[in-house]
Design a protein around this motif. Structure first.
Motif, short mmCIF file in Angstrom:
data_model
loop_
_atom_site.label_atom_id
_atom_site.label_comp_id
_atom_site.label_asym_id
_atom_site.label_seq_id
_atom_site.Cartn_x
_atom_site.Cartn_y
_atom_site.Cartn_z
N GLY A 306 -24.39 22.10 123.10
CA GLY A 306 -23.73 21.90 121.80
C GLY A 306 -23.80 20.45 121.38
N CYS A 307 -23.51 19.56 122.31
CA CYS A 307 -23.54 18.12 122.00
C CYS A 307 -24.97 17.65 121.72
N PHE A 308 -25.90 18.05 122.57
CA PHE A 308 -27.27 17.56 122.39
C PHE A 308 -27.92 18.13 121.14
N ASP A 309 -27.63 19.39 120.82
CA ASP A 309 -28.19 19.96 119.58
C ASP A 309 -27.67 19.18 118.37
N ALA A 310 -26.38 18.84 118.41
CA ALA A 310 -25.80 18.09 117.28
C ALA A 310 -26.42 16.70 117.19
N GLN A 311 -26.59 16.06 118.33
CA GLN A 311 -27.18 14.72 118.34
C GLN A 311 -28.63 14.76 117.86
N GLU A 312 -29.33 15.82 118.23
CA GLU A 312 -30.72 15.99 117.79
C GLU A 312 -30.76 16.18 116.27
N LYS A 313 -29.78 16.92 115.76
CA LYS A 313 -29.75 17.24 114.32
C LYS A 313 -29.53 15.95 113.51
N TYR A 486 -31.31 13.54 129.22
CA TYR A 486 -32.07 13.31 130.45
C TYR A 486 -31.83 14.49 131.39
N LEU A 487 -32.90 15.02 131.98
CA LEU A 487 -32.79 16.16 132.89
C LEU A 487 -31.94 17.27 132.26
N ARG A 488 -32.23 17.58 130.98
CA ARG A 488 -31.42 18.56 130.24
C ARG A 488 -31.44 19.93 130.93
N GLY A 489 -32.51 20.19 131.65
CA GLY A 489 -32.64 21.51 132.28
C GLY A 489 -31.90 21.62 133.60
N GLN A 490 -31.36 20.49 134.10
CA GLN A 490 -30.68 20.56 135.39
C GLN A 490 -29.28 21.11 135.19
N LYS A 491 -28.96 22.26 135.79
CA LYS A 491 -27.74 23.02 135.51
C LYS A 491 -26.48 22.19 135.80
N ASN A 492 -25.57 22.23 134.88
CA ASN A 492 -24.25 21.58 135.03
C ASN A 492 -24.34 20.07 135.21
N GLU A 501 -32.47 -1.23 120.93
CA GLU A 501 -33.75 -1.93 120.71
C GLU A 501 -34.32 -2.38 122.05
N THR A 502 -33.46 -2.92 122.90
CA THR A 502 -33.96 -3.41 124.20
C THR A 502 -33.16 -2.82 125.36
N GLN A 503 -31.88 -2.47 125.10
CA GLN A 503 -30.96 -2.06 126.15
C GLN A 503 -31.05 -0.56 126.44
N LYS A 504 -30.91 -0.18 127.73
CA LYS A 504 -30.93 1.25 128.06
C LYS A 504 -29.80 1.53 129.04
N LEU A 505 -28.87 2.37 128.61
CA LEU A 505 -27.79 2.81 129.51
C LEU A 505 -28.00 4.28 129.81
N LEU A 506 -27.63 4.69 131.02
CA LEU A 506 -27.69 6.10 131.40
C LEU A 506 -26.26 6.57 131.66
N ILE A 507 -25.87 7.60 130.91
CA ILE A 507 -24.53 8.19 131.05
C ILE A 507 -24.71 9.56 131.68
N MET A 508 -23.96 9.85 132.75
CA MET A 508 -24.13 11.17 133.34
C MET A 508 -22.82 11.69 133.93
N GLY A 509 -22.70 13.02 133.88
CA GLY A 509 -21.51 13.66 134.45
C GLY A 509 -21.92 14.92 135.18
N ASN A 510 -21.39 15.08 136.40
CA ASN A 510 -21.65 16.29 137.18
C ASN A 510 -20.60 17.31 136.79
N PHE A 511 -20.96 18.21 135.88
CA PHE A 511 -20.02 19.11 135.21
C PHE A 511 -19.72 20.33 136.07
#
Ligand code: TEU
Ligand code: CA
Length: 557
Positions: A306-313, A486-492, A501-511
């Motif tokens: 739901g979140c990623f589809d909205a962000q993609e839209k 990132y790794l959208r297909g990895q379950k949960n 522009e230059t910075q890259k952060l990775l946010i992740m949660g083990n749901f």
């Protein structure tokens, strides 16, 4: 992207009736809000949306306004309002009011005048039809039953998309629109920063009014079906923007359900009708046209997609306003986390995952301390008209009273409307009187006093999220960066980059409650946030514990 003052801010929604009662009558009020501004500053809230406090019979808790120029005495006086604006300004906070203009109250003078003279000027402020012609269309009100109601003392009937005490205003009438714009400008000239726009998509009806295929045995059809055929709302929204918001550089956020494909650019793109609109993509997951009783629970994969589809839209078109709950929704931690697993680690994970999405985060009162749904034991404990209607729908579908209560209570708006839990004092420290709605019995364990300043509390975790989001060093990624799954297909696993522009952060949660491994593409520079006090990592492989949440600085890209 043209930078705006509100892009790096954090917003907070106050439901005034349940926020803080300063005079012991059991109803939250404006002086109570003023007394809690320092708390909101401690949290880090900048923009404060206050649900309606205008004069109202409270048939729909204030979303039925009988005077747009008056504060309802239950909440205080216009002097209190002016004081609130002044005190907020001192703290560099911005006040948003709720703009409820799809309908007014049937106690508004316009409607009273329409009843007295349906053929007169004020009759044209509403949608009236001759009773003798029968029901003009089979639309269902959001609160159940036909949208048509006899106009008392006349041979007419009137339209109400919501409660029958909320007659719809006829936006096709330019005179009505000018009256609305006059009031908007009056409030903006008083110094509010803008508005949240209530049910704004409903102002344009599909005309001429017609029946659509019934979706339930009652022969009626849900309003969303009609809205699919309603074209041309942009004319109203553009006119309103140009006659009001734009003149005052106001911030506006639309409560937009049922938007149509391709509208997002016009709605919240550069020079859009609104500054922002809420992302409701997650809130509608699992719903059923039959009614709440037929809804299904939301899974981790549902929420992530739901979140990623909205962000993609939305991409880089504009900024959504992101939520996990509001005054119309159940408590986010009870709705999106699996039943029986609503622990602090999971609450913090959910907080961090929505909060760092691209867009403006809104926190609803009590969300920041992890307030949960109420385990209602009887329908008599529930006040919300929407829940009471859905309870009837469940009974009509053949459920027993017990089954019906169990089936719908998790979706009740009253889950979010119980008193804010300030302390372990009686009634959660919300009032010295008797609260208008009973507090959640768990307030002894979940309250501001117990959490403020305590390392590891949900409240302190929210404060750390807010501080990071406001840290100018991370504006490039966390404010303006793209949101890339990132790794959208990895379950949960819900993981996404915020790529500036230059910075890259990775946010992740083990749901989920069980650990899982995450393979990184490269080494991380720094752990910016961790909802746990440990991290198992070997080179590019991270082993996330159950409900573990991280923000990793991946360096320049
Ligand atoms: O809610 C609007 C609203 O609920 C509908 O637009 C929505 O499409 C429907 O509920 C389906 O989910 C706003 C306020 O937030 C709410 O509290 C009021 O009851 C309502 O408008 C009427 O003013
Ligand atoms: Ca009060």
């Amino acid at each position: 992207m043209k930078k705006e003052w509100w892009h790096n801010k954090v917003a907070y929604q106050i439901y005034p009736k349940s926020f803080y009662d300063s005079n012991g009558d059991g109803i939250g009020d404006i002086p109570g809000i003023i007394q809690r501004l320092d708390y909101l500053q401690y949290l880090g809230a900048d923009i404060i949306w206050i649900s309606p406090i205008y004069r109202s019979p409270l048939a729909d808790q204030g979303y039925d306004i009988s005077d747009y120029y008056q504060i309802d005495p239950r909440f205080g006086t216009m002097e209190d309002m002016d004081r609130l604006l002044a005190e907020a300004k001192k703290r560099r906070m911005y006040i948003l009011m709720d703009l409820v203009v799809n309908h007014c109250s049937d106690e508004h003078e316009w409607f009273q005048k329409a009843m007295a003279d349906p053929e007169g000027e004020y009759g044209g402020f509403f949608y009236l039809a001759d009773k003798a012609d029968g029901r003009p269309c089979n639309w269902r009100s959001y609160f159940g039953g036909s949208v048509w109601e006899p106009l008392p003392g006349t041979d007419k009937q009137y339209l109400h998309m919501f409660h029958k005490k909320q007659p719809d205003l006829n936006w096709e009438n330019p005179k009505l629109r000018q009256e609305i714009y006059k009031n908007i400008n009056w409030w903006l000239e008083k110094g509010i920063a803008g508005f949240r726009l209530d049910a704004i998509i409903n102002i344009k009806k599909a005309l001429p009014m017609a029946d659509y295929p019934a979706d339930r045995p009652d022969g009626l059809v849900n309003p969303g079906e009609m809205l699919k055929h309603a074209d041309g709302i942009g004319d109203f929204l553009k006119e309103m923007r140009d006659e009001t918001f734009k003149r005052h550089h106001a911030f506006t956020v639309g409560e937009v359900f049922n938007d149509k494909p391709g509208e997002i650019q016009a709605f919240i793109g550069e020079d859009g009708y609104f500054s922002s609109m809420f992302d409701f993509n997650e809130t509608v997951i699992g719903g059923s046209p039959k009614g709440w009783y037929d809804s299904r629970p939301v899974t981790a994969e549902d929420y992530k997609n739901g979140c990623f589809d909205a962000q993609e839209k939305i991409g880089q078109t504009g900024f959504y306003s992101n939520i996990i709950e509001n005054h119309d929704e159940p408590r986010g931690v009870s709705h999106y986390l699996p039943k029986g697993q609503v622990c602090d680690a999971a609450k913090k994970m959910l907080a961090g995952l929505y909060f760092m999405l691209r867009g403006l985060p809104f926190i609803y009162q009590g969300q920041e301390i992890g307030m949960e749904n109420v385990d209602f034991q009887s329908i008599g404990q529930i006040d919300d008209i929407s829940t009471l209607e859905e309870y009837q729908v469940a009974l009509e579908a053949g459920l027993t009273e017990k089954e019906a209560l169990e089936a719908i209570k998790g979706y009740s708006r009253d889950n979010a409307r119980t008193p804010m839990q300030w302390s372990g004092r009686p009634h959660a420290g919300f009032t010295d009187g008797t609260p208008w709605l009973k507090e959640n019995p768990n307030y002894g364990a979940i309250n501001v006093k117990e959490q403020a300043g305590r390392k590891g509390s949900v409240l302190e975790f929210y404060r750390s999220l807010i501080a990071l989001r406001k840290d100018p060093r991370y504006e490039d990624s966390l404010i303006y960066g793209a949101c890339i799954p990132y790794l959208r297909g990895q379950k949960n696993l819900m993981a996404y980059f915020r790529m500036g522009e230059t910075q890259k952060l990775l946010i992740m949660g083990n749901f989920q409650e069980h650990p899982q491994n995450v393979e990184l593409l490269g080494n991380y520079k720094k752990v910016l946030i961790n909802n746990m006090d440990f991290l198992e990592a070997k080179g590019k492989e991270i082993r996330l514990a159950g409900w573990q949440y991280l923000i990793l600085d991946m360096g320049e890209h």
